[in-house]
Scaffold this motif. Structure first.
Motif, PDB file in Angstrom:
ATOM      1  N   ASP A 135       0.729  -1.039  -0.037  1.00 18.42           N
ATOM      2  CA  ASP A 135       0.138   0.026   0.183  1.00 18.42           C
ATOM      3  C   ASP A 135       1.066   1.291  -0.004  1.00 18.42           C
ATOM      4  O   ASP A 135       1.909   1.520   0.728  1.00 18.42           O
ATOM      5  CB  ASP A 135      -0.968  -0.028   1.213  1.00 18.42           C
ATOM      6  N   ARG A 136       0.321   2.212  -0.774  1.00 13.16           N
ATOM      7  CA  ARG A 136       1.305   3.342  -0.759  1.00 13.16           C
ATOM      8  C   ARG A 136       0.934   4.274   0.376  1.00 13.16           C
ATOM      9  O   ARG A 136      -0.237   4.470   0.641  1.00 13.16           O
ATOM     10  CB  ARG A 136       0.941   4.217  -2.084  1.00 13.16           C
ATOM     11  N   GLU A 137       1.942   4.575   1.070  1.00 13.39           N
ATOM     12  CA  GLU A 137       1.837   5.432   2.196  1.00 13.39           C
ATOM     13  C   GLU A 137       1.769   7.010   1.855  1.00 13.39           C
ATOM     14  O   GLU A 137       1.128   7.606   2.389  1.00 13.39           O
ATOM     15  CB  GLU A 137       3.047   5.093   3.003  1.00 13.39           C
ATOM     16  N   THR A 138       2.846   7.345   1.201  1.00 15.91           N
ATOM     17  CA  THR A 138       3.025   8.895   0.662  1.00 15.91           C
ATOM     18  C   THR A 138       3.903   8.982  -0.650  1.00 15.91           C
ATOM     19  O   THR A 138       4.513   8.020  -0.815  1.00 15.91           O
ATOM     20  CB  THR A 138       3.537   9.516   2.069  1.00 15.91           C
ATOM     21  N   GLY A 139       3.890  10.059  -0.995  1.00 19.59           N
ATOM     22  CA  GLY A 139       4.793  10.171  -2.109  1.00 19.59           C
ATOM     23  C   GLY A 139       4.874  11.941  -2.298  1.00 19.59           C
ATOM     24  O   GLY A 139       4.101  12.726  -1.802  1.00 19.59           O
ATOM     25  N   TRP A 140       6.032  12.534  -2.669  1.00 24.87           N
ATOM     26  CA  TRP A 140       6.275  13.932  -2.804  1.00 24.87           C
ATOM     27  C   TRP A 140       7.344  14.149  -3.787  1.00 24.87           C
ATOM     28  O   TRP A 140       8.240  13.304  -4.212  1.00 24.87           O
ATOM     29  CB  TRP A 140       6.767  14.325  -1.614  1.00 24.87           C
ATOM     30  N   LYS A 141       7.411  15.288  -4.244  1.00 29.48           N
ATOM     31  CA  LYS A 141       8.221  15.811  -5.100  1.00 29.48           C
ATOM     32  C   LYS A 141       9.652  16.343  -4.414  1.00 29.48           C
ATOM     33  O   LYS A 141       9.552  16.886  -3.274  1.00 29.48           O
ATOM     34  CB  LYS A 141       7.964  17.119  -5.940  1.00 29.48           C
ATOM     35  N   ALA A 142      10.811  15.661  -4.600  1.00 29.04           N
ATOM     36  CA  ALA A 142      12.060  15.595  -3.803  1.00 29.04           C
ATOM     37  C   ALA A 142      13.170  16.330  -4.415  1.00 29.04           C
ATOM     38  O   ALA A 142      13.912  16.611  -3.600  1.00 29.04           O
ATOM     39  CB  ALA A 142      12.335  14.043  -3.373  1.00 29.04           C
ATOM     40  N   HIS A 143      13.080  16.363  -5.472  1.00 27.46           N
ATOM     41  CA  HIS A 143      14.152  17.065  -6.244  1.00 27.46           C
ATOM     42  C   HIS A 143      13.906  18.135  -7.406  1.00 27.46           C
ATOM     43  O   HIS A 143      12.640  17.905  -7.744  1.00 27.46           O
ATOM     44  CB  HIS A 143      15.266  16.037  -6.864  1.00 27.46           C
ATOM     45  N   ASP A 144      14.794  18.808  -8.013  1.00 28.92           N
ATOM     46  CA  ASP A 144      14.541  19.424  -9.181  1.00 28.92           C
ATOM     47  C   ASP A 144      14.956  18.914 -10.486  1.00 28.92           C
ATOM     48  O   ASP A 144      14.982  19.740 -11.664  1.00 28.92           O
ATOM     49  CB  ASP A 144      15.165  20.837  -8.935  1.00 28.92           C
ATOM     50  N   ALA A 145      15.224  17.730 -10.585  1.00 28.13           N
ATOM     51  CA  ALA A 145      15.740  16.947 -11.570  1.00 28.13           C
ATOM     52  C   ALA A 145      15.320  15.223 -11.449  1.00 28.13           C
ATOM     53  O   ALA A 145      15.160  15.171 -10.190  1.00 28.13           O
ATOM     54  CB  ALA A 145      17.182  17.146 -11.982  1.00 28.13           C
ATOM     55  N   PRO A 146      15.638  14.736 -12.548  1.00 29.61           N
ATOM     56  CA  PRO A 146      15.494  13.377 -12.090  1.00 29.61           C
ATOM     57  C   PRO A 146      16.149  12.623 -11.003  1.00 29.61           C
ATOM     58  O   PRO A 146      17.346  12.787 -10.798  1.00 29.61           O
ATOM     59  CB  PRO A 146      15.680  12.716 -13.351  1.00 29.61           C
TER      60      PRO A 146
END
Length: 360
Positions: free
Chosen positions: A48-59
């Protein structure tokens, strides 16, 4: 029997790395969409997915969980030339997204890999990175809030002196377009702390694995222990991945590497005698020294001519090796009593064709 399941990650672009936490109960993925996703295993063995977020400014290129002794930390590296340290939120802070504790900069190229050091409750957390500028950087933090990280002396891998020498190898300090296109950069910590902080690394288009001892602070320099050169008649293709196996009480160590031309090698390393362990203390009070010679031997070499190896990794006991390649095939190898390595099984990301005409 090998079993597999499909994980719907929710990423909008190519998934670049997947890693488990120490207990195998949590899974983290990163992607070219600049996001990190965290999944937790359920009682019925789904995720199950707990969380997700944008972490960097590039791949994002690589992830690493810390050992639980240092808390619930996750490190990420990216094409934006930075490494970020994340901590799982607790109590009132818990809103899903992990908390950014630090941004580690200084790399002059994409940071290809990041990996937390071995567990030692008496020491500070360490994280190692390697980037396309061919520098190995080790960061450590004594700050309880994890916001302040110190960079130990950066190590330029191509110019490391030969074992037993202090003279650096003269190498032009730049990455050519050919090296950036065809080279590889990787690292893996020794899973035992008895010999101090030891790490294996490779960089660029060189097929050589370099084993070095990392000092405890910036007052001293790293020491080359042994260079693992490919066998004379073996492939000289650039390396793409490396993994140091947990030793689990063995008197020797195993290191696996993958290459651009599909070659997989397994190296057997024998450390110095017992008295040279950093924790050795005999009845006469003689503390172990840092000298002695490591010995290395290539015990397996196979796969040449196949697809580029994307990853090599060991199981928790260092007895089974898993590899992946650009054709989407996962292969699992296990040693035999004759000390050769046998293909235990393989899986493909694609469903096999429903055709029995080939006799299989």
């Amino acid at each position: 029997m090998l079993q597999s399941g499909l994980l719907q990650t929710g990423h909008a672009d190519l998934v670049t790395h997947v890693t488990y936490d120490f207990y195998g109960e949590r899974l983290a993925t990163c992607s070219a969409d600049q996001k990190i996703m965290i999944f937790r295993k359920t009682p019925d063995n789904t995720w199950d997915r707990e969380t997700g977020w944008k972490a960097h400014d590039a791949p994002i290129l690589h992830l690493s969980f810390s050992h639980p002794v240092h808390g619930s930390l996750l490190a990420s590296s990216s094409h934006d030339r930075s490494v970020r340290i994340w901590e799982e939120p607790t109590g009132r802070e818990r809103d899903g997204r992990w908390i950014e504790r630090a941004v580690l900069t200084g790399a002059k190229g994409s940071v290809k890999q990041v990996e937390f050091g071995t567990a030692d409750s008496g020491s500070e957390p360490r994280v190692a990175t390697i980037s396309t500028d061919s520098y190995l950087r080790i960061y450590t933090s004594a700050d309880p809030s994890l916001s302040d990280w110190t960079l130990l002396q950066p190590i330029y891998i191509p110019s490391l002196p030969q074992p037993g020498s202090t003279d650096e190898t003269p190498v032009e300090n730049s990455s050519s377009s050919n090296e950036l296109a065809n080279g590889g950069w990787g690292l893996s910590w020794c899973k035992e702390r008895w010999w101090g902080s030891i790490i294996a690394a490779f960089s660029g288009i060189s097929p050589i694995i370099k084993i070095l001892s990392i000092p405890q602070d910036s007052s001293s320099s790293s020491t080359s222990l042994i260079f693992l050169n490919p066998p004379q008649n073996s492939s000289q293709a650039p390396l793409t991945s490396i993994s140091w196996a947990p030793s689990c009480g063995r008197a020797y160590h195993l290191i696996a590497s993958g290459s651009r031309d599909g070659t997989v090698r397994i190296w057997r390393l024998e450390p110095p005698g017992e008295k040279l362990r950093t924790d050795y203390n005999d009845l006469d009070g003689d503390v172990g020294s840092t000298g002695g010679a490591w010995k290395g031997e290539c015990v397996a070499d196979f796969g040449k001519g196949g697809a580029r190896v994307g990853m090599v990794d060991w199981n928790a006991t260092g007895t089974t090796l898993t590899t992946t390649d650009d054709e989407g095939i996962v292969r699992i190898y296990k040693p035999t009593y004759a000390r050769s390595w046998k293909l235990l099984g393989q899986m493909s990301a694609e469903e096999p064709p429903n055709d029995d005409s080939n006799g299989h």
